[in-house]
Design a protein around this motif. Structure first.
Motif, PDB file in Angstrom:
ATOM      1  N   ALA A  71       0.843  -1.207   0.000  1.00 14.78           N
ATOM      2  CA  ALA A  71       0.000   0.000   0.000  1.00 14.78           C
ATOM      3  C   ALA A  71       0.874   1.250   0.000  1.00 14.78           C
ATOM      4  N   PHE A  72       1.950   1.220   0.780  1.00 13.60           N
ATOM      5  CA  PHE A  72       2.868   2.377   0.799  1.00 13.60           C
ATOM      6  C   PHE A  72       3.456   2.602  -0.592  1.00 13.60           C
ATOM      7  N   LYS A 128      -1.501   3.831  -1.635  1.00 11.23           N
ATOM      8  CA  LYS A 128      -2.903   3.490  -1.344  1.00 11.23           C
ATOM      9  C   LYS A 128      -3.064   3.293   0.157  1.00 11.23           C
ATOM     10  N   LYS A 129      -4.319   3.279   0.584  1.00 12.37           N
ATOM     11  CA  LYS A 129      -4.597   3.011   1.999  1.00 12.37           C
ATOM     12  C   LYS A 129      -4.565   1.500   2.221  1.00 12.37           C
ATOM     13  N   ALA A 130      -3.897   1.072   3.259  1.00 10.23           N
ATOM     14  CA  ALA A 130      -3.822  -0.370   3.546  1.00 10.23           C
ATOM     15  C   ALA A 130      -5.174  -0.899   4.008  1.00 10.23           C
TER      16      ALA A 130
END
Ligand code: CO8
Length: 262
Positions: A250-251, A255-257
């Protein structure tokens, strides 16, 4: 969270993933006695198993977090009663809970109340808080970890002074000395601050949160070298989790995990 009917505590779920336990024995300033502790232990262990809950906030009333163990219940006890029945042995069961417990202390946190507060993983207070280990005034000593946890938190010099004099100290002093992480202006801000923190923690991977708590708590029992080795084992172990892949991917993808908690 599972619905239970309790007499001496209240359980609510005011935020997603967050349970709030409020000690509720107002006539005795939340003095701790076996029926209350039994409810607290039942409640915290069921929350620990409840997959919808990620963090627990423990508080009292604006007047008292807890004014200590119930002196009237303790007064007639004999050595055989206390030793034979492991008096207060189960009172530190809350330290076995794997999910983070955030204490929000307003009003009195004396004797066993101060000790219960110190069992929490993160401790907040407000300016209304009065901490103290007054056991010396009753002809006893702290019995639920006070001599050890206070000394670890504020150092031997202050702990010895506080325990031998029985002097109280304020929420602001507790913050200055490192016993509490934050001191808020009033009781409401303190409980809301604890709920905010609990909600933030509830947004992370449960498996990572569990490992962080376990490792930090080991620092209280192990020397630095063994503690770092313990941390390393957990750190290596988390490369076997899905959430490590999810968090790092995600990082990389900005994106949001979306945690799977596994
Ligand atoms: N035990 C039993 N009853 C209590 C306790 C207590 N610890 N604290 C308050 N109460 C009761 C009072 O007796 C009173 O009841 P009642 O109306 O029937 O007389 C009611 O609560 C309200 O209290 P006060 O009228 O005294 O309220 P004040 O605002 O005047 O005073 C104080 C508040 C200063 C907090 C005062 O109540 C006080 O000094 N309480 C005792 C504090 C104390 O000494 N605590 C340490 C107890 S020893 C201990 O905790 C050993 C630890 C063992 C391990 C515990 C494991 C977690």
């Amino acid at each position: 969270a599972a619905e239970h009917k309790y007499e001496h505590i209240q359980l609510t779920t005011p935020r997603p993933g967050v349970a709030l336990i409020t000690l509720n024995r107002p006539k005795a300033l939340n003095a701790l006695f076996s029926p209350l502790i039994n409810e607290l232990n039942t409640c915290t262990s069921s929350l620990d198993r409840d997959t919808s809950i990620s963090a627990i906030v423990l508080t009292g009333s604006p007047k008292a977090f807890a004014a200590g163990a119930d002196i009237k219940e303790m007064a007639p006890k004999t050595f055989s009663d206390a030793y034979g029945h492991d008096f207060i042995e189960s009172w530190s069961n809350i330290t076995r809970i794997k999910k983070p417990v955030i204490g929000a202390v307003n009003g009195y946190a004396l004797g066993g109340g101060c000790e219960l507060a110190m069992m929490c993983d993160i401790l907040y207070a407000s300016k209304t808080a009065t901490f103290g280990q007054p056991e010396i005034k009753l002809g006893i000593l702290p019995g639920a970890g006070g001599t050890q946890r206070l000394a670890h938190a504020v150092g031997k010099a202050k702990a010895m002074h506080l325990i031998l004099t029985g002097d109280n100290f304020s929420g602001e002093q507790a913050e200055q000395w490192g016993l509490v992480a934050k001191c808020f202006d009033d009781a409401e801000a303190c409980v809301n601050g604890a709920l905010d923190t609990a909600e933030k923690i509830a947004g992370y991977s449960k498996i990572a949160v569990k490992a962080c708590k376990e490792a930090v708590n080991k620092s209280q029992d192990l020397g630095v070298r063994e503690g770092v080795e313990y941390e390393r084992r957990l750190f290596h172990g988390l490369f076997g989790s899905q959430d490590q892949k999810i968090g790092m991917e995600a990082f990389a993808n900005k994106k949001k995990a979306e945690w799977t908690h596994s």
